[in-house]
Design a protein around this motif. Sequence first.
Motif, PDB file in Angstrom:
ATOM      1  N   ILE A 118      32.330  33.699  51.298  1.00  0.00           N
ATOM      2  CA  ILE A 118      32.880  34.861  50.635  1.00  0.00           C
ATOM      3  C   ILE A 118      33.852  35.530  51.316  1.00  0.00           C
ATOM      4  O   ILE A 118      33.703  35.424  52.537  1.00  0.00           O
ATOM      5  CB  ILE A 118      31.598  35.772  50.224  1.00  0.00           C
ATOM      6  N   VAL A 119      34.962  35.754  50.961  1.00  0.00           N
ATOM      7  CA  VAL A 119      35.990  36.435  51.420  1.00  0.00           C
ATOM      8  C   VAL A 119      36.225  37.682  50.667  1.00  0.00           C
ATOM      9  O   VAL A 119      36.557  37.731  49.568  1.00  0.00           O
ATOM     10  CB  VAL A 119      37.197  35.637  51.828  1.00  0.00           C
ATOM     11  N   VAL A 120      36.646  38.764  51.512  1.00  0.00           N
ATOM     12  CA  VAL A 120      37.151  40.035  50.816  1.00  0.00           C
ATOM     13  C   VAL A 120      38.598  40.627  50.815  1.00  0.00           C
ATOM     14  O   VAL A 120      39.431  40.061  51.993  1.00  0.00           O
ATOM     15  CB  VAL A 120      36.276  41.170  51.253  1.00  0.00           C
ATOM     16  N   LEU A 121      39.291  40.849  49.817  1.00  0.00           N
ATOM     17  CA  LEU A 121      40.661  41.564  49.890  1.00  0.00           C
ATOM     18  C   LEU A 121      40.627  42.859  49.870  1.00  0.00           C
ATOM     19  O   LEU A 121      40.154  43.390  48.704  1.00  0.00           O
ATOM     20  CB  LEU A 121      41.442  40.742  48.873  1.00  0.00           C
ATOM     21  N   TYR A 122      41.011  43.514  50.738  1.00  0.00           N
ATOM     22  CA  TYR A 122      41.274  45.089  50.852  1.00  0.00           C
ATOM     23  C   TYR A 122      42.855  45.333  50.483  1.00  0.00           C
ATOM     24  O   TYR A 122      43.701  44.685  51.309  1.00  0.00           O
ATOM     25  CB  TYR A 122      40.702  45.641  52.025  1.00  0.00           C
ATOM     26  N   ALA A 123      42.876  46.264  49.718  1.00  0.00           N
ATOM     27  CA  ALA A 123      44.221  46.697  49.489  1.00  0.00           C
ATOM     28  C   ALA A 123      44.343  48.119  48.614  1.00  0.00           C
ATOM     29  O   ALA A 123      43.300  48.477  48.051  1.00  0.00           O
ATOM     30  CB  ALA A 123      45.373  45.811  48.704  1.00  0.00           C
ATOM     31  N   TRP A 140      35.046  33.159  44.762  1.00  0.00           N
ATOM     32  CA  TRP A 140      34.289  33.449  46.149  1.00  0.00           C
ATOM     33  C   TRP A 140      34.831  34.576  46.615  1.00  0.00           C
ATOM     34  O   TRP A 140      34.487  34.819  47.644  1.00  0.00           O
ATOM     35  CB  TRP A 140      34.537  32.208  47.080  1.00  0.00           C
ATOM     36  N   ASP A 141      35.786  35.338  45.833  1.00  0.00           N
ATOM     37  CA  ASP A 141      36.578  36.423  46.347  1.00  0.00           C
ATOM     38  C   ASP A 141      35.964  37.674  46.111  1.00  0.00           C
ATOM     39  O   ASP A 141      35.368  37.956  44.896  1.00  0.00           O
ATOM     40  CB  ASP A 141      38.002  36.442  46.371  1.00  0.00           C
ATOM     41  N   ARG A 142      35.971  38.893  46.982  1.00  0.00           N
ATOM     42  CA  ARG A 142      35.578  40.337  46.511  1.00  0.00           C
ATOM     43  C   ARG A 142      36.755  41.179  46.704  1.00  0.00           C
ATOM     44  O   ARG A 142      37.635  40.914  47.463  1.00  0.00           O
ATOM     45  CB  ARG A 142      34.486  40.430  47.124  1.00  0.00           C
ATOM     46  N   THR A 143      37.030  42.215  45.711  1.00  0.00           N
ATOM     47  CA  THR A 143      37.797  43.065  45.700  1.00  0.00           C
ATOM     48  C   THR A 143      37.491  44.278  46.273  1.00  0.00           C
ATOM     49  O   THR A 143      36.586  44.869  45.801  1.00  0.00           O
ATOM     50  CB  THR A 143      38.370  43.171  44.557  1.00  0.00           C
ATOM     51  N   TRP A 144      38.269  44.750  47.343  1.00  0.00           N
ATOM     52  CA  TRP A 144      37.998  46.310  47.943  1.00  0.00           C
ATOM     53  C   TRP A 144      39.176  46.922  47.973  1.00  0.00           C
ATOM     54  O   TRP A 144      40.306  46.745  48.382  1.00  0.00           O
ATOM     55  CB  TRP A 144      37.609  45.830  49.445  1.00  0.00           C
ATOM     56  N   CYS A 145      38.977  48.138  46.950  1.00  0.00           N
ATOM     57  CA  CYS A 145      39.911  48.922  46.538  1.00  0.00           C
ATOM     58  C   CYS A 145      39.947  50.188  47.376  1.00  0.00           C
ATOM     59  O   CYS A 145      39.137  50.960  47.143  1.00  0.00           O
ATOM     60  CB  CYS A 145      40.021  49.020  44.930  1.00  0.00           C
ATOM     61  N   ALA A 146      41.356  50.717  47.873  1.00  0.00           N
ATOM     62  CA  ALA A 146      41.343  51.898  48.472  1.00  0.00           C
ATOM     63  C   ALA A 146      42.130  52.957  47.446  1.00  0.00           C
ATOM     64  O   ALA A 146      43.402  52.455  46.978  1.00  0.00           O
ATOM     65  CB  ALA A 146      42.244  51.862  49.720  1.00  0.00           C
TER      66      ALA A 146
END
Length: 319
Positions: A118-123, A140-146
Motif C-alpha cells: 500500500i502506498v499513500v499520496l498526500y497533496a 493499492w493507493d490511498r489518498t490523503w488530502c490537505a
Amino acid sequence: MSVVVDLFQRYNPVTNWSALAAAVDAAYIKYSDGMGGASTPADNYANGCRANAIPYGGYHFAQAGDPVAQAREFIAQYQRLGGQLAPALDLETGDISYTARPGFARRFLETVHQEYPIVVLYASASWLASLNPDSWPYDWDRTWCASYGPNDGKRHPITAYGGRVDMHQYTSVGRIPGVTGNVDLDHTDNLSAFFLSTAGETEDDMAAIPYTFDGTGRDANGKLRERCHVFAVPVGSVSTVVQRAWLSFKCAVGPAESVRLMAISSGAKAGYPIDKTWTNVAHDAARPYIEAPSGVDQFTAFVRSEFSYGLTVETLAKR
C-alpha cells in the motif's frame, strides 16, 4: 473516527509521549526529503512511537528531480526505521511543475509499491483535483488530502476536490497533548486501510493479535458445536512484509474437546501444507500451535470447546 498526527521533530517537539499516545490513534513522521533523510532524523520519533504503542509510518517530502531515485532513498529509510502504516509521498513543492506532477507522483508511487503493498499520496485538494488519482489504474493507493477551510483547528468540508479521500488533513494549527505548539492533524474513518498488514509491522517481531471467544456452545443433542475461524495472513513468498507467522490456541478455564489448526495456500500451489488436530486440550496445557511455511496466505482453526478460549496470530517482519 481516528485521529492521526503528523510529526517532524524540527517543528513538532514531543514533550510527553504517554500523553500523545492517549490522544491519537497513529502518527506519520517525516522520514526523508529529496535525495536524503529528513534534516532532523526520524529515529527518535520512530523509537518514541514504538515505545508508547503508537502505530506509525513515514512520509517523503518530494523535491524536483528524479522520482525513482527519491523513492529508493525513501525505501531505504523505511527499511531502517520500520512502521505499521503505509509509506506516503508528500507532494506539495512548487519546484515540480504543474505538467510534471502526475508523472512524478506515479513513478514515485509505483517504485515504492514494488516493496510495499500500500502506498499513500498526500497533496492539497487543489493539487489532487489536477492530479486526478481516481483515474489512475491502481487499487493499492490511498489518498490523503490537505484541506483546511478557515484553518481554525476544526474540521470543515473538502470543497476543492471531489474524488476519493481516505484521510483528511484538516488543520495545520492543531493542538494535541504531548506536543508543543501547532501541529498538523488528520482524520480518517478507516485507519485500518493504511496498515501494511492486518497483523501490523515493526522492525523485529510483530505484536501478537489475541482473539478471545466464549466457547462454541452445544446443539439440541448436547454435542459441542464446531466453530471455524479464518485469519488472512500472507507469509513469505506471498507477502512483502511478513517473513514468518504462527497461530496458537489457549484454553481459558476449561478443556477443549478438539482443536484443528491449518495453514492454507490458496495460490498457484493450493493446498494445506499444515493440518494438525489436538483432542482433549487441557486448560493448563502448553499452547498447541503451528508455524506457516512460505507461500501460505491463510490460517484456519476449527474448535470445539464448552469454555472460553483464545487464538493468537504472531508474525515476524521481513527485514
